[in-house]
Structure formats: C-alpha cells, structure tokens
Design a protein around this motif. Sequence first.
Motif, PDB file in Angstrom:
ATOM      1  N   ARG A  12       0.834  -1.193   0.000  1.00 33.31           N
ATOM      2  CA  ARG A  12       0.000   0.000   0.000  1.00 33.31           C
ATOM      3  C   ARG A  12       0.869   1.244   0.000  1.00 33.31           C
ATOM      4  NH1 ARG A  12      -5.210  -0.740   0.641  1.00 33.31           N
ATOM      5  NH2 ARG A  12      -5.526   1.351   1.426  1.00 33.31           N
ATOM      6  N   VAL A  13       0.296   2.325  -0.430  1.00 32.98           N
ATOM      7  CA  VAL A  13       0.958   3.620  -0.395  1.00 32.98           C
ATOM      8  C   VAL A  13       1.004   4.081   1.055  1.00 32.98           C
ATOM      9  CG1 VAL A  13       0.698   6.027  -1.105  1.00 32.98           C
ATOM     10  CG2 VAL A  13       0.239   4.193  -2.728  1.00 32.98           C
ATOM     11  N   LYS A  14       2.107   4.701   1.442  1.00 31.87           N
ATOM     12  CA  LYS A  14       2.252   5.178   2.819  1.00 31.87           C
ATOM     13  C   LYS A  14       1.257   6.302   3.100  1.00 31.87           C
ATOM     14  CE  LYS A  14       7.111   4.077   3.084  1.00 31.87           C
ATOM     15  NZ  LYS A  14       8.482   4.587   3.233  1.00 31.87           N
ATOM     16  N   PRO A  15       0.699   6.314   4.313  1.00 27.45           N
ATOM     17  CA  PRO A  15      -0.269   7.361   4.664  1.00 27.45           C
ATOM     18  C   PRO A  15       0.288   8.777   4.498  1.00 27.45           C
ATOM     19  CG  PRO A  15      -0.343   5.605   6.279  1.00 27.45           C
ATOM     20  CD  PRO A  15       0.814   5.305   5.371  1.00 27.45           C
ATOM     21  N   LYS A  16       1.555   8.986   4.833  1.00 29.02           N
ATOM     22  CA  LYS A  16       2.145  10.323   4.695  1.00 29.02           C
ATOM     23  C   LYS A  16       2.130  10.774   3.230  1.00 29.02           C
ATOM     24  CE  LYS A  16       6.215  13.075   5.705  1.00 29.02           C
ATOM     25  NZ  LYS A  16       7.544  13.120   6.284  1.00 29.02           N
ATOM     26  N   THR A  17       2.451   9.846   2.327  1.00 24.72           N
ATOM     27  CA  THR A  17       2.435  10.158   0.898  1.00 24.72           C
ATOM     28  C   THR A  17       1.028  10.518   0.455  1.00 24.72           C
ATOM     29  OG1 THR A  17       4.291   8.658   0.503  1.00 24.72           O
ATOM     30  CG2 THR A  17       2.928   9.221  -1.401  1.00 24.72           C
ATOM     31  N   LEU A  18       0.057   9.731   0.888  1.00 16.83           N
ATOM     32  CA  LEU A  18      -1.344   9.987   0.534  1.00 16.83           C
ATOM     33  C   LEU A  18      -1.805  11.336   1.079  1.00 16.83           C
ATOM     34  CD1 LEU A  18      -3.983   9.071  -0.751  1.00 16.83           C
ATOM     35  CD2 LEU A  18      -4.484   7.831   1.371  1.00 16.83           C
ATOM     36  N   ALA A  19      -1.429  11.660   2.300  1.00 14.05           N
ATOM     37  CA  ALA A  19      -1.832  12.932   2.909  1.00 14.05           C
ATOM     38  C   ALA A  19      -1.262  14.112   2.127  1.00 14.05           C
ATOM     39  CB  ALA A  19      -1.376  12.994   4.366  1.00 14.05           C
ATOM     40  N   ILE A  20      -0.004  14.009   1.710  1.00 15.44           N
ATOM     41  CA  ILE A  20       0.627  15.099   0.962  1.00 15.44           C
ATOM     42  C   ILE A  20      -0.046  15.290  -0.392  1.00 15.44           C
ATOM     43  CG2 ILE A  20       2.759  15.799  -0.209  1.00 15.44           C
ATOM     44  CD1 ILE A  20       4.261  14.463   2.190  1.00 15.44           C
ATOM     45  N   VAL A  21      -0.266  14.188  -1.101  1.00 14.65           N
ATOM     46  CA  VAL A  21      -0.912  14.266  -2.417  1.00 14.65           C
ATOM     47  C   VAL A  21      -2.328  14.826  -2.282  1.00 14.65           C
ATOM     48  CG1 VAL A  21      -1.847  12.860  -4.297  1.00 14.65           C
ATOM     49  CG2 VAL A  21       0.494  12.505  -3.520  1.00 14.65           C
ATOM     50  N   THR A  22      -3.043  14.397  -1.264  1.00 14.81           N
ATOM     51  CA  THR A  22      -4.415  14.867  -1.039  1.00 14.81           C
ATOM     52  C   THR A  22      -4.432  16.362  -0.772  1.00 14.81           C
ATOM     53  OG1 THR A  22      -5.026  12.702  -0.157  1.00 14.81           O
ATOM     54  CG2 THR A  22      -6.475  14.550   0.387  1.00 14.81           C
ATOM     55  N   ARG A  23      -3.509  16.831   0.041  1.00 18.72           N
ATOM     56  CA  ARG A  23      -3.433  18.262   0.354  1.00 18.72           C
ATOM     57  C   ARG A  23      -3.096  19.070  -0.895  1.00 18.72           C
ATOM     58  NH1 ARG A  23      -5.284  22.443   2.972  1.00 18.72           N
ATOM     59  NH2 ARG A  23      -3.708  23.972   3.405  1.00 18.72           N
ATOM     60  N   LEU A 100     -11.205  17.176   0.470  1.00 27.05           N
ATOM     61  CA  LEU A 100      -9.809  16.740   0.321  1.00 27.05           C
ATOM     62  C   LEU A 100      -8.932  17.339   1.398  1.00 27.05           C
ATOM     63  CD1 LEU A 100      -9.456  16.898  -3.560  1.00 27.05           C
ATOM     64  CD2 LEU A 100      -9.440  14.834  -2.137  1.00 27.05           C
ATOM     65  N   GLN A 101      -9.170  18.592   1.734  1.00 29.76           N
ATOM     66  CA  GLN A 101      -8.405  19.234   2.819  1.00 29.76           C
ATOM     67  C   GLN A 101      -8.639  18.505   4.141  1.00 29.76           C
ATOM     68  OE1 GLN A 101      -9.464  23.294   3.625  1.00 29.76           O
ATOM     69  NE2 GLN A 101      -7.608  23.679   4.792  1.00 29.76           N
ATOM     70  N   ARG A 102      -9.887  18.180   4.430  1.00 30.71           N
ATOM     71  CA  ARG A 102     -10.210  17.460   5.665  1.00 30.71           C
ATOM     72  C   ARG A 102      -9.611  16.058   5.666  1.00 30.71           C
ATOM     73  NH1 ARG A 102     -16.506  19.348   6.376  1.00 30.71           N
ATOM     74  NH2 ARG A 102     -16.021  21.524   6.795  1.00 30.71           N
ATOM     75  N   LEU A 103      -9.648  15.395   4.515  1.00 28.39           N
ATOM     76  CA  LEU A 103      -9.050  14.067   4.409  1.00 28.39           C
ATOM     77  C   LEU A 103      -7.553  14.121   4.667  1.00 28.39           C
ATOM     78  CD1 LEU A 103     -10.817  12.377   1.360  1.00 28.39           C
ATOM     79  CD2 LEU A 103     -10.635  11.445   3.660  1.00 28.39           C
ATOM     80  N   SER A 104      -6.886  15.126   4.143  1.00 30.49           N
ATOM     81  CA  SER A 104      -5.442  15.230   4.340  1.00 30.49           C
ATOM     82  C   SER A 104      -5.096  15.400   5.812  1.00 30.49           C
ATOM     83  CB  SER A 104      -4.843  16.362   3.507  1.00 30.49           C
ATOM     84  OG  SER A 104      -5.214  17.615   3.999  1.00 30.49           O
ATOM     85  N   MET A 105      -5.912  16.144   6.542  1.00 29.88           N
ATOM     86  CA  MET A 105      -5.681  16.305   7.980  1.00 29.88           C
ATOM     87  C   MET A 105      -6.004  15.019   8.736  1.00 29.88           C
ATOM     88  SD  MET A 105      -6.855  20.234   8.754  1.00 29.88           S
ATOM     89  CE  MET A 105      -8.507  20.086   8.070  1.00 29.88           C
TER      90      MET A 105
END
Length: 107
Positions: A12-23, A100-105
């Motif tokens: 799986r993709v790392k959560p930190k990577t997903l959070a950055i892309v989402t933001r 998307l902003q809320r998801l990134s947080m």
Amino acid sequence: MQPQPKARSLKRVKPKTLAIVTRQLSVMIDAGLPLVQCLELLQKEEPDARMASAIEAVRAEIETGASLADALAKRGEAFDRLYTNMVAAGEAGGILDVILQRLSMFI
C-alpha cells in the motif's frame, strides 16, 4: 501436513504520501485548476512510484468519463473505501476541495 500458502501481500501507499498528495490536490482544485491538469502535475512530481502509477491510472479513467470517486475506487493500493466515499460526497456536494483538505488532515 501441507504448508500453508503464503498470503499475497499488497503493498500500500504510505499514509504520509497519501496525505501530501491529497493536500496538494485540494489546493490546486481550490485554485480553480481542471482536475485532469491537477492529476497530471501530481503524477509528474510524485517521487513514490506506486502513488505516481495510481495517479496516472486515475487520470486515464477520468479522461474516459469516470468520476473521480469511481476512478479512485479502482486503485485500492492507494485509496481505501473511506477515502473514495468521502471524495464521492465531496463531488456530489460541490465541495471537493474542502473534503480533500479534511481528508489530508485526517490521514
């Protein structure tokens, strides 16, 4: 006694990577960039090969007429059901950038 088959590991993709892309996606959409252009920019700049591949596949699906949520749902290695359902709600409500902003947080 027969040996147990090895469980197929799905990387799986790392959560930190997903959070950055989402933001980043949230900021670009809020700035008024078209979704396909946002995804192209993200894919080109993403250092994680799995995430870049997932973004490219999502972009290709959207170009054929799929919604963002439907395209994300097909990339389970990067986007889970909660993520895709929240994106679907954001699309339906016209507040995708906020979601998307809320998801990134949250991530």
